[in-house]
Design a protein around this motif. Sequence first.
Motif, short mmCIF file in Angstrom:
data_model
loop_
_atom_site.label_atom_id
_atom_site.label_comp_id
_atom_site.label_asym_id
_atom_site.label_seq_id
_atom_site.Cartn_x
_atom_site.Cartn_y
_atom_site.Cartn_z
N LEU A 1 -1.63 -15.90 8.61
CA LEU A 1 -1.38 -14.57 9.17
C LEU A 1 -0.70 -14.67 10.52
O LEU A 1 -1.07 -15.49 11.37
CB LEU A 1 -2.72 -13.84 9.32
CG LEU A 1 -2.69 -12.44 9.91
CD1 LEU A 1 -1.97 -11.48 8.97
CD2 LEU A 1 -4.11 -11.96 10.15
N ASP A 2 0.32 -13.84 10.72
CA ASP A 2 0.98 -13.78 12.02
C ASP A 2 0.90 -12.34 12.55
O ASP A 2 0.48 -11.42 11.84
CB ASP A 2 2.42 -14.28 11.95
CG ASP A 2 3.29 -13.45 11.02
OD1 ASP A 2 2.75 -12.59 10.29
OD2 ASP A 2 4.52 -13.67 11.01
N SER B 1 2.28 -4.83 10.87
CA SER B 1 2.82 -4.02 9.77
C SER B 1 1.69 -3.32 9.00
O SER B 1 1.87 -2.19 8.54
CB SER B 1 3.67 -4.87 8.83
OG SER B 1 2.87 -5.81 8.15
N LEU B 2 0.55 -3.98 8.87
CA LEU B 2 -0.60 -3.33 8.23
C LEU B 2 -1.03 -2.11 9.03
O LEU B 2 -1.25 -1.03 8.48
CB LEU B 2 -1.77 -4.31 8.10
CG LEU B 2 -3.11 -3.68 7.69
CD1 LEU B 2 -3.05 -3.17 6.24
CD2 LEU B 2 -4.25 -4.66 7.87
N TRP C 1 -8.71 -8.43 3.29
CA TRP C 1 -7.29 -8.52 3.64
C TRP C 1 -7.00 -9.81 4.41
O TRP C 1 -6.01 -10.49 4.15
CB TRP C 1 -6.89 -7.30 4.47
CG TRP C 1 -5.42 -7.15 4.64
CD1 TRP C 1 -4.55 -6.53 3.79
CD2 TRP C 1 -4.62 -7.66 5.72
NE1 TRP C 1 -3.27 -6.62 4.28
CE2 TRP C 1 -3.28 -7.30 5.46
CE3 TRP C 1 -4.91 -8.38 6.87
CZ2 TRP C 1 -2.25 -7.64 6.32
CZ3 TRP C 1 -3.88 -8.72 7.72
CH2 TRP C 1 -2.56 -8.35 7.44
N LEU C 2 -7.89 -10.15 5.35
CA LEU C 2 -7.70 -11.38 6.12
C LEU C 2 -7.80 -12.62 5.23
O LEU C 2 -7.03 -13.57 5.39
CB LEU C 2 -8.72 -11.46 7.26
CG LEU C 2 -8.51 -10.50 8.42
CD1 LEU C 2 -9.69 -10.54 9.37
CD2 LEU C 2 -7.21 -10.80 9.15
N SER D 1 -7.04 -12.78 2.11
CA SER D 1 -5.91 -12.83 1.18
C SER D 1 -4.58 -13.11 1.87
O SER D 1 -3.57 -13.29 1.20
CB SER D 1 -5.82 -11.52 0.40
OG SER D 1 -5.44 -10.46 1.25
N HIS D 2 -4.57 -13.15 3.18
CA HIS D 2 -3.32 -13.40 3.92
C HIS D 2 -3.46 -14.68 4.74
O HIS D 2 -3.72 -14.66 5.94
CB HIS D 2 -2.98 -12.22 4.84
CG HIS D 2 -2.49 -11.03 4.10
ND1 HIS D 2 -3.34 -10.16 3.44
CD2 HIS D 2 -1.23 -10.56 3.88
CE1 HIS D 2 -2.63 -9.22 2.86
NE2 HIS D 2 -1.35 -9.43 3.11
N LYS D 3 -3.27 -15.79 4.06
CA LYS D 3 -3.31 -17.10 4.75
C LYS D 3 -2.07 -17.21 5.62
O LYS D 3 -1.01 -16.70 5.30
CB LYS D 3 -3.34 -18.23 3.73
CG LYS D 3 -4.48 -18.16 2.75
CD LYS D 3 -5.81 -18.38 3.40
CE LYS D 3 -6.89 -18.38 2.32
NZ LYS D 3 -8.18 -18.05 2.82
N THR E 1 2.76 -9.49 10.58
CA THR E 1 2.08 -9.03 9.36
C THR E 1 0.91 -8.12 9.72
O THR E 1 0.71 -7.07 9.11
CB THR E 1 1.57 -10.24 8.55
OG1 THR E 1 2.66 -11.14 8.33
CG2 THR E 1 0.98 -9.82 7.24
N TRP E 2 0.13 -8.53 10.73
CA TRP E 2 -1.00 -7.72 11.19
C TRP E 2 -0.51 -6.36 11.70
O TRP E 2 -1.09 -5.32 11.39
CB TRP E 2 -1.74 -8.48 12.29
CG TRP E 2 -2.95 -7.79 12.82
CD1 TRP E 2 -3.07 -7.20 14.04
CD2 TRP E 2 -4.20 -7.64 12.17
NE1 TRP E 2 -4.33 -6.68 14.19
CE2 TRP E 2 -5.05 -6.94 13.05
CE3 TRP E 2 -4.70 -8.02 10.93
CZ2 TRP E 2 -6.36 -6.61 12.73
CZ3 TRP E 2 -6.02 -7.68 10.61
CH2 TRP E 2 -6.82 -6.99 11.51
#
Length: 122
Positions: A43-44, A50-51, A36-37, A39-41, A47-48
């Motif tokens: 990252l803020d 919301s997961l 997941w990390l 695939s999420h360039k 977003t973290w």
Amino acid sequence: MVTTVTSFGRSGTSDWLIQRVSGIVIAAYFLFIGGWLLSHKGLDYATWQSLHHLTCMKIFNTVTLLSVVAHGWIGIWVVLTDYITVRLLGAKATVMRLVLEVGVIGVLVVYTLWGLATIWGV
């Protein structure tokens, strides 16, 4: 073979199975978070967050937390039983092992409650 009051009636087979299943859960969590990390360039925090607000993720976090606790307890119990009993024979070994086991149980309970409160936002 060591049979003591602290064995809680577990068998070696159940310990083996718990270790393997918990290890698979921990590995799956590690791979998921790593993937997941990656695939999420860029990252803020939003977003973290919301997961981790997803119910399925909270359940995955909880199962992983309980797996880590179970995995750790069995590992520590085996080390304490094997090394404390083997190194110090007699009543002193039993008392020392019990004190250490109660201490470890206390720490694991606190970490579990803390982790659950963090995961579920209590």
